[in-house]
Design a protein around this motif. Structure first.
Motif, PDB file in Angstrom:
ATOM      1  N   ASN A   1      -2.128  -4.143   3.649  1.00 20.74           N
ATOM      2  CA  ASN A   1      -1.580  -4.886   4.782  1.00 20.74           C
ATOM      3  C   ASN A   1      -2.411  -4.560   5.556  1.00 20.74           C
ATOM      4  O   ASN A   1      -1.872  -4.820   7.109  1.00 20.74           O
ATOM      5  N   ALA A   2      -2.409  -2.443   5.754  1.00 22.22           N
ATOM      6  CA  ALA A   2      -2.748  -2.092   6.708  1.00 22.22           C
ATOM      7  C   ALA A   2      -3.959  -2.651   7.545  1.00 22.22           C
ATOM      8  O   ALA A   2      -4.723  -3.242   8.640  1.00 22.22           O
ATOM      9  N   LYS A   3      -4.734  -2.331   6.150  1.00 25.64           N
ATOM     10  CA  LYS A   3      -6.475  -2.953   6.476  1.00 25.64           C
ATOM     11  C   LYS A   3      -6.308  -4.620   7.535  1.00 25.64           C
ATOM     12  O   LYS A   3      -6.535  -4.968   8.277  1.00 25.64           O
TER      13      LYS A   3
ATOM     14  N   VAL B   1      -2.335   1.851  14.889  1.00 29.13           N
ATOM     15  CA  VAL B   1      -2.157   2.713  14.147  1.00 29.13           C
ATOM     16  C   VAL B   1      -0.216   1.728  12.787  1.00 29.13           C
ATOM     17  O   VAL B   1       0.203   1.913  13.405  1.00 29.13           O
ATOM     18  N   ALA B   2      -0.823   2.342  12.032  1.00 28.05           N
ATOM     19  CA  ALA B   2      -0.366   1.749  10.920  1.00 28.05           C
ATOM     20  C   ALA B   2       0.703   2.646  10.114  1.00 28.05           C
ATOM     21  O   ALA B   2       0.517   3.496  10.022  1.00 28.05           O
ATOM     22  N   VAL B   3       2.162   2.582  10.316  1.00 28.20           N
ATOM     23  CA  VAL B   3       2.985   3.412   9.536  1.00 28.20           C
ATOM     24  C   VAL B   3       3.802   3.240   8.410  1.00 28.20           C
ATOM     25  O   VAL B   3       4.410   1.831   8.672  1.00 28.20           O
ATOM     26  N   LEU B   4       4.423   3.605   7.302  1.00 19.92           N
ATOM     27  CA  LEU B   4       5.201   3.496   6.294  1.00 19.92           C
ATOM     28  C   LEU B   4       5.848   4.783   5.987  1.00 19.92           C
ATOM     29  O   LEU B   4       5.187   5.475   5.675  1.00 19.92           O
ATOM     30  N   GLY B   5       7.202   5.130   6.549  1.00 22.41           N
ATOM     31  CA  GLY B   5       7.885   5.771   6.296  1.00 22.41           C
ATOM     32  C   GLY B   5       7.807   5.975   4.466  1.00 22.41           C
ATOM     33  O   GLY B   5       8.847   5.092   4.244  1.00 22.41           O
TER      34      GLY B   5
ATOM     35  N   TYR C   1      -9.568   6.722  -1.710  1.00 23.70           N
ATOM     36  CA  TYR C   1     -10.712   5.354  -2.162  1.00 23.70           C
ATOM     37  C   TYR C   1     -10.761   3.977  -1.899  1.00 23.70           C
ATOM     38  O   TYR C   1     -11.536   3.558  -0.902  1.00 23.70           O
ATOM     39  N   GLU C   2      -8.656   4.142  -1.736  1.00 19.99           N
ATOM     40  CA  GLU C   2      -8.875   2.239  -0.904  1.00 19.99           C
ATOM     41  C   GLU C   2      -9.373   2.222   0.407  1.00 19.99           C
ATOM     42  O   GLU C   2      -9.370   1.449   1.090  1.00 19.99           O
ATOM     43  N   ALA C   3      -9.665   2.711   1.140  1.00 19.32           N
ATOM     44  CA  ALA C   3      -9.675   3.168   2.780  1.00 19.32           C
ATOM     45  C   ALA C   3     -11.185   2.627   2.432  1.00 19.32           C
ATOM     46  O   ALA C   3     -10.953   1.662   3.692  1.00 19.32           O
ATOM     47  N   GLU C   4     -12.216   2.458   2.157  1.00 21.63           N
ATOM     48  CA  GLU C   4     -13.655   2.212   2.101  1.00 21.63           C
ATOM     49  C   GLU C   4     -14.070   1.955   3.090  1.00 21.63           C
ATOM     50  O   GLU C   4     -14.349   0.975   3.646  1.00 21.63           O
ATOM     51  N   ASN C   5     -13.861   2.704   3.982  1.00 23.08           N
ATOM     52  CA  ASN C   5     -14.473   3.399   5.388  1.00 23.08           C
ATOM     53  C   ASN C   5     -13.978   1.626   6.294  1.00 23.08           C
ATOM     54  O   ASN C   5     -14.730   1.522   7.578  1.00 23.08           O
ATOM     55  N   GLN C   6     -12.280   1.352   6.059  1.00 20.80           N
ATOM     56  CA  GLN C   6     -11.983   0.794   6.733  1.00 20.80           C
ATOM     57  C   GLN C   6     -10.583   1.136   7.653  1.00 20.80           C
ATOM     58  O   GLN C   6     -10.719   0.224   9.449  1.00 20.80           O
ATOM     59  N   LEU C   7     -10.508   1.771   7.479  1.00 18.28           N
ATOM     60  CA  LEU C   7      -9.857   3.125   8.024  1.00 18.28           C
ATOM     61  C   LEU C   7      -8.913   3.763   7.565  1.00 18.28           C
ATOM     62  O   LEU C   7      -9.804   4.365   6.729  1.00 18.28           O
TER      63      LEU C   7
ATOM     64  N   ALA D   1      -4.311  -5.752   8.893  1.00 17.85           N
ATOM     65  CA  ALA D   1      -3.521  -5.976  10.513  1.00 17.85           C
ATOM     66  C   ALA D   1      -4.503  -5.308  11.365  1.00 17.85           C
ATOM     67  O   ALA D   1      -4.651  -5.170  12.244  1.00 17.85           O
ATOM     68  N   GLY D   2      -5.724  -4.456  10.391  1.00 15.38           N
ATOM     69  CA  GLY D   2      -7.220  -4.244  11.405  1.00 15.38           C
ATOM     70  C   GLY D   2      -5.885  -2.834  12.206  1.00 15.38           C
ATOM     71  O   GLY D   2      -6.818  -2.509  13.270  1.00 15.38           O
ATOM     72  N   ALA D   3      -5.392  -1.784  11.353  1.00 12.96           N
ATOM     73  CA  ALA D   3      -5.231  -0.994  11.500  1.00 12.96           C
ATOM     74  C   ALA D   3      -6.514   0.329  11.879  1.00 12.96           C
ATOM     75  O   ALA D   3      -7.430   0.094  10.909  1.00 12.96           O
ATOM     76  N   ASP D   4      -6.212   1.679  12.445  1.00  8.67           N
ATOM     77  CA  ASP D   4      -6.884   2.490  12.382  1.00  8.67           C
ATOM     78  C   ASP D   4      -7.176   3.251  11.909  1.00  8.67           C
ATOM     79  O   ASP D   4      -7.894   4.174  11.067  1.00  8.67           O
ATOM     80  N   ILE D   5      -5.791   4.181  11.461  1.00  6.25           N
ATOM     81  CA  ILE D   5      -4.886   4.682  10.848  1.00  6.25           C
ATOM     82  C   ILE D   5      -4.292   4.521  10.159  1.00  6.25           C
ATOM     83  O   ILE D   5      -3.254   3.385  10.467  1.00  6.25           O
ATOM     84  N   PHE D   6      -3.660   4.520   8.934  1.00  7.55           N
ATOM     85  CA  PHE D   6      -2.231   4.047   8.458  1.00  7.55           C
ATOM     86  C   PHE D   6      -1.445   6.051   7.900  1.00  7.55           C
ATOM     87  O   PHE D   6      -1.985   6.293   7.120  1.00  7.55           O
ATOM     88  N   LEU D   7      -0.925   6.391   8.604  1.00  2.03           N
ATOM     89  CA  LEU D   7       0.717   7.378   8.374  1.00  2.03           C
ATOM     90  C   LEU D   7       0.901   6.512   7.243  1.00  2.03           C
ATOM     91  O   LEU D   7       2.349   5.684   7.477  1.00  2.03           O
ATOM     92  N   THR D   8       1.432   7.856   6.024  1.00  2.00           N
ATOM     93  CA  THR D   8       2.363   6.971   5.198  1.00  2.00           C
ATOM     94  C   THR D   8       1.823   8.822   3.944  1.00  2.00           C
ATOM     95  O   THR D   8       2.088   9.979   4.914  1.00  2.00           O
ATOM     96  N   ALA D   9       2.859   8.532   3.139  1.00  2.00           N
ATOM     97  CA  ALA D   9       3.480   9.211   1.951  1.00  2.00           C
ATOM     98  C   ALA D   9       3.020   9.756   0.725  1.00  2.00           C
ATOM     99  O   ALA D   9       2.942   7.920   0.288  1.00  2.00           O
ATOM    100  N   ASP D  10       2.585  10.226  -0.201  1.00  2.00           N
ATOM    101  CA  ASP D  10       3.169  10.452  -1.611  1.00  2.00           C
ATOM    102  C   ASP D  10       1.555   9.495  -2.214  1.00  2.00           C
ATOM    103  O   ASP D  10       1.922   8.365  -2.680  1.00  2.00           O
ATOM    104  N   LEU D  11       0.372   9.523  -1.153  1.00  4.17           N
ATOM    105  CA  LEU D  11      -0.608   9.520  -2.046  1.00  4.17           C
ATOM    106  C   LEU D  11      -1.372   9.603  -2.940  1.00  4.17           C
ATOM    107  O   LEU D  11      -1.068  11.016  -2.890  1.00  4.17           O
ATOM    108  N   LYS D  12      -1.864   9.077  -4.098  1.00  2.15           N
ATOM    109  CA  LYS D  12      -2.992   9.180  -5.164  1.00  2.15           C
ATOM    110  C   LYS D  12      -4.127   9.854  -5.385  1.00  2.15           C
ATOM    111  O   LYS D  12      -4.686   8.821  -4.797  1.00  2.15           O
TER     112      LYS D  12
END
Length: 364
Positions: free
Chosen positions: A294-296, A281-285, A314-320, A298-309
């Motif tokens: 960077n989360a990709k 799990v990658a996080v960025l408050g 789309y940038e997840a690209e089925n990688q996380l 690092a091999g994260a399965d999920i990236f938890l953050t805020a203010d995504l547009k």
């Protein structure tokens, strides 16, 4: 206790040098000679928080977000920023902000985020560049141990989980003093060749003046030969975001529900689920769209953050999985950390947790 004394404690908690260049951290408002009667810790220093500070007899507000972010040309009370500043000035209340100085701290915002979720084996997601310097100096063998210890005491020689790190090598130094010299070894106008120890240590750049003061105060030579280099190495214990591991992998929907309950989210927006368990799990408050790559990596399965547009998803690209849990929610436990830290350091007046909910986002 005067405000200027408290500033040292606050900078110990969140060194201002750790902050991002765009940020506005530290003392935003107040006289450093002010006698502090109490501290109110909040997320945002809004007018309602200043009123709370007045009611609770606190004349220092320590906030996470800086209420003053960009310059003010006029202060007329036309918006929420100016109204808060006017009320604070009228009531002689100081305001101090930590923001990215605590974001970048290894025990700061993102470690608090990770700890809340029970993540282990955490490390910085985006280590801070251009932050490490190296000192190289030369002295006689009899002075080496004293000098090395003084440099360590000044904060030099810390690398990751290790301290008192240095490298020493032996060689021959030479010099000849002029008529104004007062050499420790040899005489004026004499060409001297003597055995010397070359000492090399690294340090965080904000410590440079302290490290150099230790060098000059503990060196035996009249003229100290030294060099300071800026290194390209990243600082592995300072930087934005973190990545860690769940003790037990979880199904995606179960993990998102767990995050929602733990962080008190009104809702979570996320990219397409991938049908695999969440373990890394990658996080960025706060606002973290810039760290998706960077989360990709690092091999994260999920990236938890805020203010995504919209297009960020789309940038997840089925990688996380990308999950926007809310800006306030991703930083919500930071106030607890600040209060706990200050209570351990200050015993002679109240450190109060603000009861004002300053989250501007509401949910149905």
């Amino acid at each position: 206790m005067k405000l200027k004394e408290l500033l040292l404690i606050l900078e110990e908690m969140a060194p201002l040098a750790y902050a991002e260049d765009f940020d506005n951290v530290g003392l935003l408002l107040g006289d450093t000679e002010l006698d502090i009667t109490g501290i109110l810790v909040c997320h945002d220093a809004l007018e309602s928080v200043i009123e709370e500070a007045i009611a609770k007899q606190c004349n220092l507000v320590v906030c996470f977000h800086p209420i003053l972010f960009s310059g003010l040309k006029k202060i007329t009370g036309k918006d929420y920023v100016e109204r808060a500043i006017i009320k604070a000035i009228k009531n002689d209340i100081a305001i101090y902000a930590v923001h990215t100085a605590l974001d970048n701290h290894k025990e700061g915002v993102n470690k608090i985020f990770c700890d809340a979720l029970g993540l282990t084996q955490t490390r910085i997601l985006i280590p801070k560049p251009n932050f490490i310097q190296k000192l190289v100096t030369y002295t006689i063998p009899e002075n080496a141990a004293l000098l090395r210890t003084a440099l360590f005491d000044a904060g030099a020689g810390k690398i990751g989980n290790y301290e008192d790190c240095s490298f020493s090598s032996t060689g021959l130094g030479s010099y000849k003093g002029n008529e104004d010299s007062n050499p420790t070894i040899g005489n004026r106008f004499e060409f001297v060749t003597t055995e010397e120890i070359k000492i090399e240590v690294t340090f965080e750049k904000q410590l440079q003046s302290k490290v150099l003061k230790a060098l000059f105060s503990n060196h035996v030579y009249e003229e100290v030969a030294y060099e300071v280099y800026a290194l390209e190495n990243v600082h592995q214990n300072i930087g934005l975001g973190m990545i860690g591991s769940l003790g037990q992998p979880m199904e995606e929907t179960a993990f998102l529900s767990y995050v929602k309950d733990t962080m008190g989210c009104g809702g979570i927006r996320h990219s397409a689920l991938l049908g695999k368990k969440i373990e890394k799990v990658a996080v960025l408050g706060g606002s973290g769209s810039f760290a998706i790559a960077n989360a990709k990596r690092a091999g994260a399965d999920i990236f938890l953050t805020a203010d995504l547009k919209y297009h960020n998803f789309y940038e997840a690209e089925n990688q996380l999985v990308l999950a926007d849990i809310g800006h306030f929610e991703s930083e919500r436990f930071t106030k607890n950390y600040i209060v706990d830290f200050l209570k351990k350091k200050i015993l002679n007046f109240a450190i109060i947790f603000s009861e004002e909910n300053t989250n501007p986002v509401k949910y149905l």
